[in-house]
Design an enzyme around this catalytic site. Structure first.
Site, mmCIF file in Angstrom:
data_model
loop_
_atom_site.group_PDB
_atom_site.id
_atom_site.type_symbol
_atom_site.label_atom_id
_atom_site.label_comp_id
_atom_site.label_asym_id
_atom_site.label_seq_id
_atom_site.Cartn_x
_atom_site.Cartn_y
_atom_site.Cartn_z
ATOM 1 N N LYS A 16 0.837 -1.236 0.096
ATOM 2 C CA LYS A 16 -0.221 0.112 -0.172
ATOM 3 C C LYS A 16 0.948 1.271 -0.007
ATOM 4 O O LYS A 16 1.875 1.095 0.462
ATOM 5 C CB LYS A 16 -1.014 -0.144 1.358
ATOM 6 C CG LYS A 16 -2.148 0.905 1.179
ATOM 7 C CD LYS A 16 -3.166 0.164 0.695
ATOM 8 C CE LYS A 16 -4.541 0.864 0.394
ATOM 9 N NZ LYS A 16 -5.559 0.331 -0.202
HETATM 10 P P1 NAD Z 1 -13.008 7.583 -3.101
HETATM 11 O O1 NAD Z 1 -12.191 8.641 -2.614
HETATM 12 O O2 NAD Z 1 -13.281 7.638 -4.590
HETATM 13 O O3 NAD Z 1 -14.557 7.940 -2.327
HETATM 14 C C1 NAD Z 1 -14.575 8.040 -0.850
HETATM 15 C C2 NAD Z 1 -16.065 8.314 -0.342
HETATM 16 O O4 NAD Z 1 -16.018 8.531 0.887
HETATM 17 C C3 NAD Z 1 -16.241 9.949 -0.808
HETATM 18 O O5 NAD Z 1 -17.687 9.732 -1.437
HETATM 19 C C4 NAD Z 1 -15.922 10.703 0.359
HETATM 20 O O6 NAD Z 1 -16.727 11.822 0.373
HETATM 21 C C5 NAD Z 1 -16.442 9.705 1.554
HETATM 22 N N1 NAD Z 1 -15.968 10.011 2.724
HETATM 23 C C6 NAD Z 1 -14.725 10.067 2.954
HETATM 24 N N2 NAD Z 1 -14.472 10.264 4.607
HETATM 25 C C7 NAD Z 1 -15.918 9.997 5.130
HETATM 26 C C8 NAD Z 1 -16.606 10.077 6.288
HETATM 27 N N3 NAD Z 1 -15.608 10.410 7.463
HETATM 28 N N4 NAD Z 1 -17.602 10.037 6.265
HETATM 29 C C9 NAD Z 1 -18.460 9.849 5.368
HETATM 30 N N5 NAD Z 1 -18.054 9.937 4.011
HETATM 31 C C10 NAD Z 1 -16.938 9.713 3.983
HETATM 32 O O7 NAD Z 1 -12.615 6.507 -2.396
HETATM 33 P P2 NAD Z 1 -12.845 4.731 -2.906
HETATM 34 O O8 NAD Z 1 -11.899 4.163 -3.891
HETATM 35 O O9 NAD Z 1 -14.372 4.644 -3.364
HETATM 36 O O10 NAD Z 1 -12.520 3.849 -1.538
HETATM 37 C C11 NAD Z 1 -13.381 4.050 -0.346
HETATM 38 C C12 NAD Z 1 -12.982 3.098 0.651
HETATM 39 O O11 NAD Z 1 -12.803 1.646 -0.410
HETATM 40 C C13 NAD Z 1 -11.756 3.166 1.230
HETATM 41 O O12 NAD Z 1 -11.777 2.421 2.414
HETATM 42 C C14 NAD Z 1 -10.682 2.157 0.342
HETATM 43 O O13 NAD Z 1 -9.496 1.834 0.725
HETATM 44 C C15 NAD Z 1 -11.686 1.091 -0.225
HETATM 45 N N6 NAD Z 1 -11.358 0.180 -1.325
HETATM 46 C C16 NAD Z 1 -11.283 0.815 -2.609
HETATM 47 C C17 NAD Z 1 -10.981 0.318 -3.506
HETATM 48 C C18 NAD Z 1 -10.945 0.803 -5.159
HETATM 49 O O14 NAD Z 1 -10.925 -0.073 -5.875
HETATM 50 N N7 NAD Z 1 -11.194 2.032 -5.161
HETATM 51 C C19 NAD Z 1 -10.566 -1.216 -3.606
HETATM 52 C C20 NAD Z 1 -10.724 -1.828 -2.330
HETATM 53 C C21 NAD Z 1 -11.181 -0.867 -1.300
#
Ligand code: NAD
Length: 418
Positions: free
Chosen positions: A106
């Site tokens: 990561k």
């Molecule tokens: P992103 O940046 O596209 O979206 C994050 C979303 O969460 C946004 O809508 C933001 O406003 C919201 N957010 C952030 N902090 C917040 C809070 N405290 N309360 C409420 N909403 C909040 O990120 P993403 O890629 O969608 O990732 C989201 C989660 O999924 C993370 O934990 C990430 O590690 C995990 N994840 C992502 C992927 C991927 O392929 N993108 C894969 C596996 C896991």
């Protein structure tokens, strides 16, 4: 129990508990508790307006016994080296569980990407790539998007690496989640959210919940949350509450996902959406629903929140959204949790398809990608479900046993350097 909250503490505690169940020796456990490599780089890029800034960045390679480290780049003002270490450890279990030949890694860029211009973001991403170059490669560490980073950023990373080598880097996959024109794969952007929805469907079948009558609440409307919500609504579920970092909205009659996505695209946030009632983020987590999808960030389901959760299923789209003490409360309440290392593994699975596609230089179709994704998510869901039933464990414990068991076996088979 003490309120253990950080991603790293949660990850270590989950591993220690798994090691007890699997009777892993202290020698191997101690190796798995620590990352193989942990790098901290301080960057000093100059932004487009001439401002000099300083940015802390981190790369952690937890384990590579099953293949090169794999894991996204998180860009956030609050990200810490401990978060990255915990997330890298989770990636080791996730890749092992979903069955792709990768280890866990990561990286993190400690900078708030909200409101920054594309030009300045590119400057920071390129600066990170130049600093991290020695640690990235098809056999070393293969990054991908995570919170705060996207396809375009992966394109800049690829370009920066190619430039530094003075060649077009088509001799292997250096980064996944790239734009399709640069060797990216169709459906990668949607794969994590889509995988979340597939596991929810599988859980509904086991619990006898009709998805067409199910009410869903989703925290986070970024890549993972918005796609998961959109897919679930296409399966016939009613999305009754959604939030992002700016706040939440709810409507017991259901929120139109396409309309909301259009609004968020235009306004950049959920707050102010005119067609539903405003609410807080905690209201979304604790609202009256059948399925809760935390898809924003870590440690949001604390013990206080857990006590008030009404959902029957929690699908962990985010990494490490549930604290260990909350986990115990949810288990007592008999709430079915689809753990993060299973639930959100669709992204890394399709990243693996991108990795292989880049070697073969032949584009897969969206139909092929989604079929492979659906099969793999269902296959691993069944495996974890059967193991949990047979051994009277929660889904998280079962997923951890299977994943850690594989990594322990590989670690033992490799042996250790003297
Ligand atoms: P992103 O940046 O596209 O979206 C994050 C979303 O969460 C946004 O809508 C933001 O406003 C919201 N957010 C952030 N902090 C917040 C809070 N405290 N309360 C409420 N909403 C909040 O990120 P993403 O890629 O969608 O990732 C989201 C989660 O999924 C993370 O934990 C990430 O590690 C995990 N994840 C992502 C992927 C991927 O392929 N993108 C894969 C596996 C896991």
């Amino acid at each position: 129990m003490k309120n253990v909250c950080s991603i790293l503490q949660t990850a270590k505690l989950n591993l220690e508990q798994t090691a007890v169940r699997l009777k892993v020796s202290d020698h191997i456990l101690n190796r798995l508790l620590e990352p193989k490599e942990k790098i901290e780089l301080t960057l000093n890029p100059t932004l487009s307006d001439g401002r000099h800034i300083q940015v802390k960045t981190y790369i952690v390679k937890h384990r590579d016994s099953l293949g090169p480290a794999k894991g996204g780049i998180r860009m956030s003002a609050s990200v810490t080296i401990d978060d990255i270490q915990g997330l890298a450890m989770e990636m080791t279990w996730k890749t092992a569980l979903i069955g792709v030949p990768f280890g866990g890694g990561k990286s993190g860029i400690q900078f708030d990407p909200v409101g920054i211009s594309q030009e300045d973001k590119e400057i920071i991403i390129r600066s990170f790539t130049r600093g991290a170059m020695r640690h990235i490669g098809p056999e070393i560490y293969v990054p991908a998007p995570d919170m705060g980073t996207n396809e375009a950023d992966m394109g800049h990373i690829r370009d920066c690496l190619a430039y530094s080598r003075g060649q077009s880097i088509t001799n292997g996959c250096y980064v996944t989640g790239k734009p399709i024109i640069l060797g990216g794969i169709v459906g990668r952007k949607e794969a994590t959210g889509r995988g979340v929805a597939y596991t929810v469907l599988a859980a509904c079948k086991k619990l006898g919940i009709d998805i067409k009558k199910a009410r869903v609440a989703v925290q986070g409307f970024g890549n993972v949350g918005s796609i998961a919500a959109m897919e679930l609504s296409e399966f016939g579920a009613k999305i009754v509450a959604v939030s992002d970092v700016t706040g939440g909205i709810k409507d017991e009659h259901g929120i139109d996902m396409k309309h909301l996505a259009g609004y968020v695209k235009e306004c950049g946030q959920i707050c102010g959406y005119p067609v539903a009632k405003e609410c807080t983020n905690d209201d979304v987590l604790t609202c009256d629903c059948d399925i809760l999808v935390p898809a924003a960030t870590q440690s949001v389901i604390t013990s206080d929140i857990a006590k008030n959760i009404k959902a029957k299923i929690i699908a962990e789209g985010a990494n490490s959204p549930t604290t260990p003490d909350a986990d115990e409360i949810l288990a007592q309440k008999n709430i079915f949790i689809i753990p993060d290392i299973l639930c959100n593994a669709g992204g890394v699975f399709v990243s693996y398809l991108e990795y292989t596609q880049e070697t073969q230089r032949e584009q897969m179709t969206l139909e092929q990608v989604n079929k492979r994704l659906n099969e793999r998510m269902n296959n691993r869901f069944e495996q974890v479900f059967d193991y949990s039933q047979k051994n009277k464990l929660t889904m998280r414990q079962a997923a951890m046993d299977i994943a850690v068991g594989r990594v322990v076996e590989a670690t033992q088979a490799l042996g250790a350097l003297p």
